[in-house]
Design a protein around this motif. Structure first.
Motif, PDB file in Angstrom:
ATOM      1  N   ILE A   1     -23.455  13.188  23.599  1.00 52.55           N
ATOM      2  CA  ILE A   1     -23.315  12.251  22.482  1.00 52.55           C
ATOM      3  C   ILE A   1     -24.157  11.011  22.720  1.00 52.55           C
ATOM      4  CG2 ILE A   1     -21.662  10.651  21.415  1.00 52.55           C
ATOM      5  CD1 ILE A   1     -19.743  13.014  21.214  1.00 52.55           C
ATOM      6  N   LEU A   2     -24.193  10.500  23.934  1.00 51.78           N
ATOM      7  CA  LEU A   2     -25.022   9.329  24.214  1.00 51.78           C
ATOM      8  C   LEU A   2     -26.506   9.649  24.009  1.00 51.78           C
ATOM      9  CD1 LEU A   2     -24.446   6.415  24.968  1.00 51.78           C
ATOM     10  CD2 LEU A   2     -24.691   7.036  27.363  1.00 51.78           C
ATOM     11  N   ALA A   3     -26.942  10.843  24.379  1.00 53.51           N
ATOM     12  CA  ALA A   3     -28.333  11.257  24.151  1.00 53.51           C
ATOM     13  C   ALA A   3     -28.625  11.387  22.660  1.00 53.51           C
ATOM     14  CB  ALA A   3     -28.627  12.570  24.873  1.00 53.51           C
ATOM     15  N   MET A   4     -27.663  11.902  21.892  1.00 56.16           N
ATOM     16  CA  MET A   4     -27.840  12.002  20.439  1.00 56.16           C
ATOM     17  C   MET A   4     -27.995  10.623  19.821  1.00 56.16           C
ATOM     18  SD  MET A   4     -25.288  14.900  19.014  1.00 56.16           S
ATOM     19  CE  MET A   4     -24.368  15.574  20.373  1.00 56.16           C
TER      20      MET A   4
ATOM     21  N   ARG B   1     -31.419   9.223  20.344  1.00 54.61           N
ATOM     22  CA  ARG B   1     -32.396   9.827  19.427  1.00 54.61           C
ATOM     23  C   ARG B   1     -32.196   9.381  17.987  1.00 54.61           C
ATOM     24  NH1 ARG B   1     -30.892  14.331  21.820  1.00 54.61           N
ATOM     25  NH2 ARG B   1     -29.821  15.072  19.970  1.00 54.61           N
ATOM     26  N   ALA B   2     -30.937   9.269  17.570  1.00 50.54           N
ATOM     27  CA  ALA B   2     -30.632   8.988  16.158  1.00 50.54           C
ATOM     28  C   ALA B   2     -29.486   7.976  16.092  1.00 50.54           C
ATOM     29  CB  ALA B   2     -30.268  10.270  15.434  1.00 50.54           C
ATOM     30  N   PRO B   3     -29.794   6.684  16.183  1.00 48.41           N
ATOM     31  CA  PRO B   3     -28.751   5.654  16.237  1.00 48.41           C
ATOM     32  C   PRO B   3     -27.842   5.600  15.012  1.00 48.41           C
ATOM     33  CG  PRO B   3     -30.895   4.742  16.822  1.00 48.41           C
ATOM     34  CD  PRO B   3     -31.127   6.130  16.325  1.00 48.41           C
ATOM     35  N   ASP B   4     -28.248   6.196  13.914  1.00 49.59           N
ATOM     36  CA  ASP B   4     -27.418   6.178  12.712  1.00 49.59           C
ATOM     37  C   ASP B   4     -26.720   7.516  12.462  1.00 49.59           C
ATOM     38  OD1 ASP B   4     -29.724   7.575  12.110  1.00 49.59           O
ATOM     39  OD2 ASP B   4     -29.943   6.727  10.108  1.00 49.59           O
TER      40      ASP B   4
ATOM     41  N   TYR C   1     -25.503   2.672  16.023  1.00 50.64           N
ATOM     42  CA  TYR C   1     -25.200   2.606  17.444  1.00 50.64           C
ATOM     43  C   TYR C   1     -26.439   2.198  18.223  1.00 50.64           C
ATOM     44  CZ  TYR C   1     -21.348   5.545  15.849  1.00 50.64           C
ATOM     45  OH  TYR C   1     -20.264   6.042  15.178  1.00 50.64           O
ATOM     46  N   LYS C   2     -26.223   1.550  19.353  1.00 52.00           N
ATOM     47  CA  LYS C   2     -27.332   1.193  20.224  1.00 52.00           C
ATOM     48  C   LYS C   2     -26.907   1.429  21.662  1.00 52.00           C
ATOM     49  CE  LYS C   2     -30.597  -2.278  21.517  1.00 52.00           C
ATOM     50  NZ  LYS C   2     -30.763  -3.624  21.938  1.00 52.00           N
TER      51      LYS C   2
ATOM     52  N   ALA D   1     -32.745  14.028  25.675  1.00 50.57           N
ATOM     53  CA  ALA D   1     -33.340  13.876  24.348  1.00 50.57           C
ATOM     54  C   ALA D   1     -34.615  14.713  24.244  1.00 50.57           C
ATOM     55  CB  ALA D   1     -33.621  12.405  24.055  1.00 50.57           C
ATOM     56  N   ASP D   2     -35.404  14.724  25.309  1.00 46.63           N
ATOM     57  CA  ASP D   2     -36.640  15.500  25.324  1.00 46.63           C
ATOM     58  C   ASP D   2     -36.336  16.994  25.277  1.00 46.63           C
ATOM     59  OD1 ASP D   2     -39.504  15.776  25.533  1.00 46.63           O
ATOM     60  OD2 ASP D   2     -39.191  16.381  27.622  1.00 46.63           O
ATOM     61  N   LEU D   3     -35.349  17.431  26.046  1.00 44.08           N
ATOM     62  CA  LEU D   3     -34.976  18.849  26.041  1.00 44.08           C
ATOM     63  C   LEU D   3     -34.479  19.292  24.674  1.00 44.08           C
ATOM     64  CD1 LEU D   3     -33.103  19.167  29.466  1.00 44.08           C
ATOM     65  CD2 LEU D   3     -35.366  20.060  28.873  1.00 44.08           C
TER      66      LEU D   3
END
Length: 108
Positions: A19-22, A25-28, A69-70, A95-97
């Motif tokens: 979830i933190l990686a998501m 990648r996509a803060p909204d 989110y940040k 995030a890269d994977l």
């Protein structure tokens, strides 16, 4: 590709890390989408976001009807074995994977 060894319920990456990686990648991203991606309930995703926010790994700001989110820069792993390392290093790898897996799925 089949997993190695017998099937078990554990994984190397926790839902908290996913979830933190998501969010990186996509803060909204909506909680509903986080939950669906992780294959957990929306309530479980909400609890994880609350855990991460309480521990200082992210901040949440209301943006209209949505949350923005940040990820907090410079945060370290919680376990003493990795304590001197920044969480961001793992998040960027995840995030890269994930983006590579999405590219393979679209082109495959």
């Amino acid at each position: 590709m089949e997993p190695l060894g017998p099937r078990t319920s554990w994984t190397f990456v926790t839902h908290h890390a996913r979830i933190l990686a998501m969010i990186l990648r996509a803060p909204d991203m909506r909680l509903r989408d986080m939950a669906e991606t992780c294959r957990i309930t929306e309530r479980a995703a909400q609890a994880i976001v609350t855990d991460l926010e309480s521990a200082g790994y992210l901040t949440r700001v209301r943006n209209g009807r949505r949350n923005l989110y940040k990820v907090t820069p410079g945060t370290l792993f919680r376990h003493p074995a990795e304590g001197g390392h920044e969480v961001a290093d793992l998040l960027h790898l995840l995030a890269d994977l994930t983006s590579k897996a999405g590219t393979r799925a679209r082109s495959g």
